[in-house]
Motif scaffolding. Structure first.
Motif, PDB file in Angstrom:
ATOM      1  N   ARG A  73     -35.577 -29.932  -4.546  1.00 21.14           N
ATOM      2  CA  ARG A  73     -34.246 -30.450  -4.220  1.00 21.14           C
ATOM      3  C   ARG A  73     -34.442 -31.433  -3.077  1.00 21.14           C
ATOM      4  O   ARG A  73     -35.116 -31.124  -2.095  1.00 21.14           O
ATOM      5  CB  ARG A  73     -33.325 -29.312  -3.762  1.00 21.14           C
ATOM      6  N   GLU A 107     -10.651 -26.162   3.607  1.00 22.18           N
ATOM      7  CA  GLU A 107     -11.472 -27.111   2.855  1.00 22.18           C
ATOM      8  C   GLU A 107     -11.104 -27.026   1.367  1.00 22.18           C
ATOM      9  O   GLU A 107     -11.834 -26.459   0.560  1.00 22.18           O
ATOM     10  CB  GLU A 107     -12.964 -26.801   3.053  1.00 22.18           C
ATOM     11  N   VAL A 164     -14.490 -33.643   5.165  1.00 19.57           N
ATOM     12  CA  VAL A 164     -14.003 -32.723   4.131  1.00 19.57           C
ATOM     13  C   VAL A 164     -14.296 -33.280   2.737  1.00 19.57           C
ATOM     14  O   VAL A 164     -14.281 -34.479   2.502  1.00 19.57           O
ATOM     15  CB  VAL A 164     -12.489 -32.440   4.268  1.00 19.57           C
ATOM     16  N   THR A 165     -14.524 -32.353   1.823  1.00 18.60           N
ATOM     17  CA  THR A 165     -14.924 -32.710   0.460  1.00 18.60           C
ATOM     18  C   THR A 165     -13.920 -33.633  -0.204  1.00 18.60           C
ATOM     19  O   THR A 165     -14.297 -34.521  -0.974  1.00 18.60           O
ATOM     20  CB  THR A 165     -15.098 -31.431  -0.366  1.00 18.60           C
ATOM     21  N   SER A 166     -12.633 -33.447   0.107  1.00 20.61           N
ATOM     22  CA  SER A 166     -11.647 -34.294  -0.563  1.00 20.61           C
ATOM     23  C   SER A 166     -11.854 -35.753  -0.190  1.00 20.61           C
ATOM     24  O   SER A 166     -11.622 -36.653  -1.010  1.00 20.61           O
ATOM     25  CB  SER A 166     -10.229 -33.844  -0.222  1.00 20.61           C
ATOM     26  N   GLN A 183     -27.251 -26.840  18.928  1.00 22.11           N
ATOM     27  CA  GLN A 183     -25.915 -26.278  18.713  1.00 22.11           C
ATOM     28  C   GLN A 183     -25.236 -25.958  20.041  1.00 22.11           C
ATOM     29  O   GLN A 183     -24.117 -25.481  20.058  1.00 22.11           O
ATOM     30  CB  GLN A 183     -26.028 -24.959  17.916  1.00 22.11           C
ATOM     31  N   ARG A 194     -21.369 -26.233   0.749  1.00 23.16           N
ATOM     32  CA  ARG A 194     -21.360 -27.427  -0.104  1.00 23.16           C
ATOM     33  C   ARG A 194     -22.717 -27.668  -0.730  1.00 23.16           C
ATOM     34  O   ARG A 194     -22.830 -28.000  -1.898  1.00 23.16           O
ATOM     35  CB  ARG A 194     -20.926 -28.641   0.710  1.00 23.16           C
ATOM     36  N   ARG A 195     -23.766 -27.461   0.064  1.00 26.21           N
ATOM     37  CA  ARG A 195     -25.083 -27.783  -0.456  1.00 26.21           C
ATOM     38  C   ARG A 195     -25.644 -26.669  -1.316  1.00 26.21           C
ATOM     39  O   ARG A 195     -26.293 -26.902  -2.328  1.00 26.21           O
ATOM     40  CB  ARG A 195     -26.021 -28.073   0.721  1.00 26.21           C
ATOM     41  N   TYR A 196     -25.448 -25.410  -0.879  1.00 29.20           N
ATOM     42  CA  TYR A 196     -26.115 -24.307  -1.563  1.00 29.20           C
ATOM     43  C   TYR A 196     -25.167 -23.360  -2.287  1.00 29.20           C
ATOM     44  O   TYR A 196     -25.600 -22.459  -2.981  1.00 29.20           O
ATOM     45  CB  TYR A 196     -26.943 -23.491  -0.561  1.00 29.20           C
ATOM     46  N   GLN A 211     -11.746 -33.376  11.846  1.00 26.04           N
ATOM     47  CA  GLN A 211     -12.965 -32.902  12.510  1.00 26.04           C
ATOM     48  C   GLN A 211     -12.652 -32.110  13.771  1.00 26.04           C
ATOM     49  O   GLN A 211     -13.412 -32.141  14.729  1.00 26.04           O
ATOM     50  CB  GLN A 211     -13.884 -34.081  12.852  1.00 26.04           C
ATOM     51  N   LEU A 271     -19.687 -24.487   6.240  1.00 26.89           N
ATOM     52  CA  LEU A 271     -19.123 -25.270   5.137  1.00 26.89           C
ATOM     53  C   LEU A 271     -20.178 -26.206   4.553  1.00 26.89           C
ATOM     54  O   LEU A 271     -20.241 -26.414   3.343  1.00 26.89           O
ATOM     55  CB  LEU A 271     -17.903 -26.060   5.621  1.00 26.89           C
ATOM     56  N   GLY A 272     -21.003 -26.776   5.432  1.00 20.87           N
ATOM     57  CA  GLY A 272     -22.079 -27.629   4.940  1.00 20.87           C
ATOM     58  C   GLY A 272     -23.025 -26.849   4.038  1.00 20.87           C
ATOM     59  O   GLY A 272     -23.456 -27.339   2.992  1.00 20.87           O
ATOM     60  N   THR A 329     -18.256 -25.651  10.539  1.00 17.81           N
ATOM     61  CA  THR A 329     -18.675 -26.792   9.723  1.00 17.81           C
ATOM     62  C   THR A 329     -20.112 -26.621   9.227  1.00 17.81           C
ATOM     63  O   THR A 329     -20.443 -27.085   8.138  1.00 17.81           O
ATOM     64  CB  THR A 329     -18.542 -28.117  10.494  1.00 17.81           C
ATOM     65  N   THR A 330     -20.936 -25.924   9.990  1.00 16.40           N
ATOM     66  CA  THR A 330     -22.285 -25.646   9.487  1.00 16.40           C
ATOM     67  C   THR A 330     -22.202 -24.761   8.257  1.00 16.40           C
ATOM     68  O   THR A 330     -22.874 -25.010   7.245  1.00 16.40           O
ATOM     69  CB  THR A 330     -23.123 -24.943  10.565  1.00 16.40           C
ATOM     70  N   VAL A 370     -35.601 -25.201   2.344  1.00 13.63           N
ATOM     71  CA  VAL A 370     -35.024 -23.887   2.048  1.00 13.63           C
ATOM     72  C   VAL A 370     -35.728 -23.285   0.825  1.00 13.63           C
ATOM     73  O   VAL A 370     -35.890 -22.080   0.699  1.00 13.63           O
ATOM     74  CB  VAL A 370     -33.503 -24.041   1.816  1.00 13.63           C
ATOM     75  N   GLY A 379     -10.965 -29.330  -0.944  1.00 17.44           N
ATOM     76  CA  GLY A 379     -11.854 -30.037  -1.854  1.00 17.44           C
ATOM     77  C   GLY A 379     -13.090 -29.218  -2.187  1.00 17.44           C
ATOM     78  O   GLY A 379     -13.548 -29.180  -3.322  1.00 17.44           O
ATOM     79  N   LEU A 380     -13.633 -28.561  -1.200  1.00 21.70           N
ATOM     80  CA  LEU A 380     -14.818 -27.744  -1.432  1.00 21.70           C
ATOM     81  C   LEU A 380     -14.469 -26.541  -2.291  1.00 21.70           C
ATOM     82  O   LEU A 380     -15.239 -26.133  -3.163  1.00 21.70           O
ATOM     83  CB  LEU A 380     -15.411 -27.283  -0.095  1.00 21.70           C
ATOM     84  N   MET A 433     -14.755 -36.968  -2.253  1.00 18.42           N
ATOM     85  CA  MET A 433     -14.306 -37.196  -3.628  1.00 18.42           C
ATOM     86  C   MET A 433     -13.522 -38.503  -3.717  1.00 18.42           C
ATOM     87  O   MET A 433     -13.658 -39.260  -4.674  1.00 18.42           O
ATOM     88  CB  MET A 433     -13.400 -36.048  -4.093  1.00 18.42           C
ATOM     89  N   GLY A 478     -26.843 -20.388   3.816  1.00 21.39           N
ATOM     90  CA  GLY A 478     -27.837 -21.457   3.893  1.00 21.39           C
ATOM     91  C   GLY A 478     -29.099 -21.138   3.130  1.00 21.39           C
ATOM     92  O   GLY A 478     -30.138 -21.745   3.332  1.00 21.39           O
ATOM     93  N   ASN A 483     -18.284 -26.044  15.416  1.00 18.13           N
ATOM     94  CA  ASN A 483     -19.541 -26.392  14.785  1.00 18.13           C
ATOM     95  C   ASN A 483     -20.052 -25.315  13.835  1.00 18.13           C
ATOM     96  O   ASN A 483     -20.641 -25.592  12.801  1.00 18.13           O
ATOM     97  CB  ASN A 483     -20.569 -26.598  15.907  1.00 18.13           C
ATOM     98  N   GLN A 484     -19.817 -24.065  14.226  1.00 17.54           N
ATOM     99  CA  GLN A 484     -20.320 -22.983  13.377  1.00 17.54           C
ATOM    100  C   GLN A 484     -19.645 -23.018  12.023  1.00 17.54           C
ATOM    101  O   GLN A 484     -20.267 -22.797  10.993  1.00 17.54           O
ATOM    102  CB  GLN A 484     -20.026 -21.628  14.042  1.00 17.54           C
ATOM    103  N   LEU A 488     -14.411 -27.689  -5.748  1.00 17.14           N
ATOM    104  CA  LEU A 488     -15.773 -27.910  -6.231  1.00 17.14           C
ATOM    105  C   LEU A 488     -16.427 -26.593  -6.626  1.00 17.14           C
ATOM    106  O   LEU A 488     -17.012 -26.461  -7.705  1.00 17.14           O
ATOM    107  CB  LEU A 488     -16.572 -28.567  -5.103  1.00 17.14           C
ATOM    108  N   TYR A 546     -18.592 -33.322  10.295  1.00 16.64           N
ATOM    109  CA  TYR A 546     -18.346 -32.776   8.968  1.00 16.64           C
ATOM    110  C   TYR A 546     -17.187 -33.552   8.356  1.00 16.64           C
ATOM    111  O   TYR A 546     -16.163 -33.735   8.987  1.00 16.64           O
ATOM    112  CB  TYR A 546     -17.978 -31.294   9.065  1.00 16.64           C
TER     113      TYR A 546
END
Lengths: 323, 256, 713
Positions: free
Chosen positions: B32, C492, B190-192, A244, C407-409, C393, C403-404, C400-401, B14, C494-495, B195, C414, C397-398, C498, B188
């Motif tokens: 998962r 975000e 974006v989700t859109s 990072q 999205r996943r969890y 983009q 957000l990642g 987007t981490t 996780v 879209g997220l 989709m 995290g 980084n922090q 979701l 990263y």
């Protein structure tokens, strides 16, 4: 070499790396248990000077060539394949490193042998050899037999200490010429790129305050710096922190970074995954702070506390300064 | 430069891992699966190369289970094609040998100049996918790569050694590289856009016939390590722990 | 009877000139002004996207009266309020006065007698009012020089211009009065005692009389003043569309066309062009966003209120809106030309007109919009910029981490979604699973309250309180996801959709009457942005009662379902969370709760809709902090610490609790202030001491605050 246990020696910049000695320690166990010999295969250019360190082995086989002067995956693979095809060993041990892992799979396929990666320890039970490997970030141990007639394994540190693989004897040395043509090669070594200097050499520090993901963000690194200052040490970190770019690569502790053996290693928010553990588990005193009581680091730390890193660090700094 | 990225899916650490009492192996029922982190780096490196010198980026994976979202994400990031290989047992946690065998079959029909994949994955036990594929296809392999630069007759790759040391190697012809880290952190998207990819693009499927793996690694048992059994745990809240640590360090002569 | 004399003192040729000026030149100037104005404002809808804002005309007119005429928001600060009211209403009155004079001159003579005198009195009063206000304005902008005001030549010139216009008007009146006093036949009906109906003019007239000027001289000077006055008015009218006074025309438009039907907590859906969301170029803005640029008066109140700006980050809401204005002015016409030629590349807005860091520094607290006198909505524009930057983009980084992870969890920590209800293991009772059985109140816990280890105790205390009040409540357990409020505001979209979809799917399988949450961010988006599609589509807040825990405790305390067992008598100050206060107007319920508990509430200077944001909102808590001079949270706790008796800093938001606990430590105020969540105070006072409630956490080494009965362990 037929039926023997063979260790593929790793050297880097004029030194035999610690993993080689770990492999020799493991190899010795296997060889003794299987009642066979332990051979070290040493490839390179002008390698005779390393042979006396490899006393844990019964025999060192040296193969020297210009193309082998610096590690070249293709050249090393060709030579090792030719050697082992001729002298079918029982077990071949390679380092789970940038060097060993480049060779391991190709070698195994050409020898039509299975390969187990990430092994920590071996045992022999009634003539059957077994491996124990640590996978899934240190969360899972896999065990099984090492199949006959030939089997390869890559080794990680953590099972045996490097010192266990340093022998005092002088082994028998055999020098062979390369058993196969070494050109044309599709892969060629060009040059090394030195690591950045001018920063602290964490390998020389007596006290390290090391941060992992648990430090949460770049801004909290300052807290660790203050603690390190209060202790008279330096700040280091695990891979996620370096990736990072919260700390420079010179501060990386672990397999790809530096191996450190400080008097005190304070691990803050570090889970203790194998790649990191490899870099620091031989520290004299390991104190781990991780909120997760099941973190793998507690498996080899000396002391631990499942408290919040960001709460503890300022308090610890304050307590030290009160003295 | 046309690049194929090989993607493997691994258990998400996780979650807690559990052992299946019946088989003595990892219980995969509630696992998962997520893309191997280093494969994401490989994809990023591929996309960076595409941005610099053009070409087609293809992402290849097996039907491990829930892989579609990750494939559409790869497309949204900039991959041109996403191919899912279907075959027997692919969703049962196949070994790396089997995975490499499947990849090699599919790669036989694809056009590429370079194959990128993560140099390793957390659940590796019987080798590394990239190296296994390289040997099956008779291609050179270099692992622990952190930078790829196209050069006259091939590539120049930067290989990472311990202690911050790097080496440069020149590789000719198509090759397989094991990526340790991309030159930039994986982007990263974006989700859109993901989709949108799901709406407008397709994942190709290729059926893989029988995969021969000559030598499997036998696993007799898996177990969870006993954690915390070694460390002496200090009790109390943060303040109390801080004081105990100071006492401990004084006792050991590490601080005055 | 005295009556108004049209064009008094202007005779012969000069009278002709006056007529030409009044009925020819000035109307022509007005026409030119309207044309210039039209050319400027038509860029709004020619460049910008359409957006319908014609609904509810009567309400719009009412808002016009309230904000443009009565200028209620300008009055939020007394000195500038007084000053601006004087200047603005001075001109309203003069404008009306001139209109009445024209009617009187050309249509029907009515300005005579008492009416005429009253008319003159009003004009005089407002003249004095105006001139005093002009002094206040000059003093403020050029002597006091507050940071938020732009100090440039155009502002100086404008002030001088209007000052001289009004002064010249006063001069002409005073010269007339002095002349008529000498020669009463110059205005039939004049009597000396009528002089005080025009006090200001009469006072100035004494100067001329005192100087002993002759009537012909005074009439000459009067003429000169009249011409000067007319000339400057013409200049004012002509330059109106280009100078700082254009807000006189554009601000009322902005007020009239302001957004009516949705609460501030409801963002407009993301705009997408060719798959790229957000605002890339000027033409991606709505016409109302472009109008806002031209309506901005450069008052800078938004900048003063902005926590990001105050902490030293590169965001100024004022500069952002002005960047829209400046870009439109300099590139609007060019953009239209390029677009008509079908050009693909249009001049970008983000990163060129506004730096990335400025867009990312915003906490979306809406202090800016709350202060803005002309109802500009800064946050909407910032979110639109972020939507674009994130898609390109250009985010750290922090973020987007995080957000990642979201999205996943489904949470920013995290951690596994299965761990969401782990905090419940600290309770000695089982909370109902709303997914399995009907409940009266569905408790939406929220990310921080669920996953932050430091906050688990507070969440548990809330559970105990709900139980003690016999509330029939349940959780979504693992099915809950981050509500998405800050995900949306981080750009975000879209997220957000979701996450909202997942939460709605879970909710739709449950049976409940109302929803409660301790998290204002979740509260805001659940109430205002979630669309319930079972049956007719309605916003969740319109379909169900959605309460913040403070509102629920208020109800429970008033109904006697919770009673203070040991009232506290402590002195507290209360921090209004942005998403509860400014966004949703919940100010009183938490205060009633505190009073019911026995607390003595002392307000911080910046309270209610002036509260200073803790700095965590809008996704900021997930981003890199950047170079800050002073964190907003530290600034805020210092504000509280300056109140002499205050012991507790009370918050009603998990993020506030996290930020302020931290700030108290880093500001070195651990021995001065204790940060408490409202939930904690209610629990300490209303739950029996043995119900696992710990004594109020004291700072290291500090005694419990005097008067506080420490609950036995």
């Amino acid at each position: 070499m037929c039926g023997e246990v063979c260790v593929v020696v790793e050297t880097l910049r004029g030194k035999v790396t610690d993993i080689t000695f770990v492999m020799l320690a493991g190899g010795r166990r296997l060889a003794d248990g299987l009642q066979t010999k332990l051979t070290a295969l040493l490839l390179g250019q002008d390698v005779q000077k390393y042979t006396r360190e490899l006393g844990a082995a019964d025999r060192v086989v040296c193969i020297e060539h210009d193309c082998l002067a610096e590690f070249n995956p293709e050249a090393y693979l060709r030579v090792a394949t030719a050697v082992f095809e001729q002298h079918k060993p029982r077990v071949v041990l390679l380092g789970h490193t940038a060097t060993g892992t480049d060779l391991a799979c190709g070698l195994a396929r050409r020898l039509r042998a299975p390969i187990v990666t990430g092994c920590r320890t071996f045992s022999v039970d009634n003539g059957t050899a077994h491996y124990s490997a640590l996978i899934c970030g240190g969360k899972l141990i896999a065990t099984g037999p090492l199949p006959e007639p030939t089997c390869l394994a890559t080794m990680m540190s953590g099972g045996y200490k490097a010192d266990e693989g340093r022998g005092t004897r002088t082994p028998a040395v055999e020098t062979l010429s390369p058993p196969t043509a070494l050109d044309p090669l599709r892969t060629n070594f060009k040059q090394y790129i030195e690591p950045p200097t001018g920063d602290v050499d964490i390998a020389k520090e007596a006290i390290l305050v090391s941060v992992g993901r648990g430090i949460q963000n770049k801004d909290n690194i300052a807290l660790a710096e203050e603690l390190a200052a209060a202790l008279g040490g330096a700040v280091s970190g695990s891979r996620p922190v370096i990736d990072q770019e919260w700390l420079p690569t010179t501060r990386l502790v672990g397999k790809s970074g530096k191996q450190v053996k400080p008097k005190l290693y304070l691990a803050l928010g570090i889970s203790g995954a194998p790649e990191h553990a490899e870099g620091m588990r031989e520290a004299e005193l390991i104190v781990a702070i991780n909120r997760d009581p099941k973190a793998p680091i507690y498996g080899f730390a000396h002391y631990g506390a499942a408290v919040d890193v960001l709460e503890l660090v300022p308090k610890l700094t304050a307590a030290l300064r009160k003295a | 430069m046309d690049i194929v990225v090989l993607m493997k899916f691994v258990p998400d650490l996780v979650e807690d891992l559990e052992i299946d009492a019946a088989t003595g192996l990892l219980d995969r029922t509630f696992l998962r699966l997520i893309p191997n982190e280093l494969d994401e780096h490989a994809l990023e490196e591929a996309l960076l190369l595409k941005e610099r010198c053009g070409g087609v980026v293809t992402v290849l994976t097996l039907d491990f289970g829930d892989v579609d979202e990750a494939l559409f994400t790869a497309i949204a990031k900039g991959a041109d094609r996403a191919i899912k290989l279907t075959g027997e047992g692919f969703d049962q946690g196949p070994s790396n040998q089997r995975i490499a065998g499947a990849f090699s079959q599919a790669l036989g029909d694809l056009r590429f100049d370079l194959i990128l994949t993560g140099t390793q994955a957390v659940d590796d036990l019987d080798g590394f996918v990239g190296a296994l594929v390289a040997d099956r296809l008779g291609l050179p392999y270099v692992g622990y790569v952190t930078k790829v630069t196209p050069a006259d007759a091939g590539l120049v790759v930067q290989k990472e050694y311990p202690g911050g040391l790097n080496a440069e190697l020149a590789v000719t012809g198509p090759a397989v590289l094991g990526i340790q880290a991309a030159e930039k952190p994986p982007r990263y998207v974006v989700t859109s856009k993901v989709m949108e990819a799901m709406r407008t693009r397709k994942i190709e499927e290729i059926a893989i016939g029988e995969v021969t793996t000559e030598v499997e690694v036998p696993v007799s048992a898996m177990a969870l390590p006993e954690s915390g059994s070694h460390a002496e745990m200090l009790e109390g809240d943060a303040q109390q722990v801080a004081e105990k640590i100071v006492t401990l360090l004084r006792e050991r002569g590490i601080v005055a | 009877m005295i009556e108004r004399i049209n064009f008094w003192g202007l005779h012969g040729g000069w009278r002709t000139v006056a007529v030409i000026v009044t009925y020819g030149v000035l109307p022509l100037c007005a026409l030119v002004m309207l044309v210039r104005l039209y050319l400027r404002i038509r860029l709004w809808w020619r460049v910008g996207r359409p957006e319908p804002r014609w609904d509810q005309p009567p309400t719009r007119v009412k808002r016009l009266l309230k904000y443009a005429l009565a200028q209620v928001k300008v009055w939020r600060q007394l000195y500038p309020g007084l000053m601006h009211f004087g200047l603005a209403w001075g001109f309203f009155v003069f404008f009306i006065g001139t209109a009445l004079a024209t009617i009187d001159a050309d249509i029907v003579k009515f300005l005579r007698g008492r009416l005429y005198l009253g008319y003159k009195l009003v004009l005089d009063a407002f003249t004095v009012f105006f001139l005093a206000a002009a002094f206040l304005a000059g003093y403020r902008r050029f002597v006091q020089r507050p940071e938020r005001l732009t100090l440039t030549a155009p502002f100086a010139l404008t002030l001088v211009l209007i000052f001289v216009i009004v002064l010249s008007g006063l001069m002409t009146e005073s010269l007339r009065l002095a002349s008529v006093a000498r020669q009463p036949e110059l205005q039939p009906g004049w009597q000396p005692e009528l002089a005080w109906w025009t006090p200001a003019g009469w006072a100035l007239a004494q100067v001329w009389l005192g100087l002993g000027l002759s009537v012909p001289v005074m009439i000459q000077v009067h003429l000169a003043m009249w011409l000067l006055h007319a000339g400057l008015v013409a200049l004012l009218i002509l330059t109106l569309p280009a100078g700082s006074l254009v807000h006189v025309l554009t601000a009322p438009l902005n007020v009239f066309f302001s957004r009516l039907d949705s609460p501030p907590g409801r963002l407009a859906p993301a705009f997408q062009r060719d798959g790229t969301p957000g605002v890339a170029t000027l033409r991606d803005f709505t016409w109302t966003q472009l109008m806002a640029g031209d309506a901005c008066t450069e008052c800078g109140r938004c900048q003063d209120a902005c926590p990001a700006h105050g902490s030293g980050l590169p965001l100024s809401p004022k500069e952002l809106i002005l960047a829209v204005r400046n870009e439109l002015a300099s590139h609007g016409p060019e953009l239209l030309k390029l677009r008509s030629q079908g050009a693909a590349q249009l001049p970008p807005f983000a990163s060129v007109a506004v730096e990335d860091a400025a867009a990312w520094a915003c906490t979306t607290c809406r202090a800016c919009a709350a202060e803005c006198p002309v109802l500009i909505e800064h946050v909407d524009t910032i979110v639109d910029l972020r939507r674009y930057l994130l898609a390109q983009q250009r985010a750290d980084n922090q973020l987007t981490t995080a957000l990642g992870n979201l999205r996943r969890y489904g949470n920013s920590f995290g951690k596994s979604d299965k761990q969401r209800a782990k905090w419940t293991t600290g309770l000695d009772f089982k909370i109902k699973d709303a997914r399995r059985e009907p409940v009266h109140t569905l408790w939406f816990v929220g990310d921080y309250a669920s996953y932050s280890p430091a906050l688990a105790e507070v969440t548990q205390a809330a559970a105990r309180l709900f139980r003690a009040a016999d509330l029939d409540f349940g959780l979504l357990y693992d099915a809950e996801r981050n509500a998405g409020n800050d995900v949306r505001r981080a750009g975000e979209e879209g997220l957000f959709e979701l996450l909202a979809q997942k939460n709605l799917t879970a909710l739709q399988k449950c049976q409940f009457e109302q929803i409660v949450t301790t998290d204002p961010h979740s509260y805001n988006t659940l109430k205002n942005e979630y669309v319930w599609t079972n049956g007719t589509a309605a916003f969740l807040g319109d379909r169900f009662r959605i309460l913040h825990a403070a509102e629920l405790f208020d109800e429970l305390l008033r109904a006697g379902r919770l009673t203070p067992q040991q009232p506290t008598h402590c002195v507290v100050t209360y921090h209004d969370p942005c998403y509860l206060g400014r966004y949703n107007n919940v100010y009183d319920a938490p205060r009633r709760v505190l009073r019911a508990l026995g607390c003595r509430l002392v307000e911080m200077p910046r309270h209610r809709d002036r509260a200073l944001c803790c700095g965590a909102g809008g996704g900021r808590i997930w981003m890199e902090e950047g170079q800050v001079r002073e964190r907003p949270a530290e600034n805020r706790v210092r504000e509280a610490a300056a109140l002499p008796d205050v012991q507790y800093f009370v918050v009603a938001c998990p993020k506030d609790l996290t930020m302020y606990r931290d700030a108290v430590k880093t500001a070195g105020l651990e021995n001065r202030l204790i940060v408490k969540d409202l939930v904690e105070l209610v629990a300490e006072t209303c739950l029996p001491a043995t119900a696992g409630v710990t004594a109020p956490a004291t700072a290291a080494g500090q005694q419990a605050p005097p008067g506080q009965t420490v609950a036995a362990q």
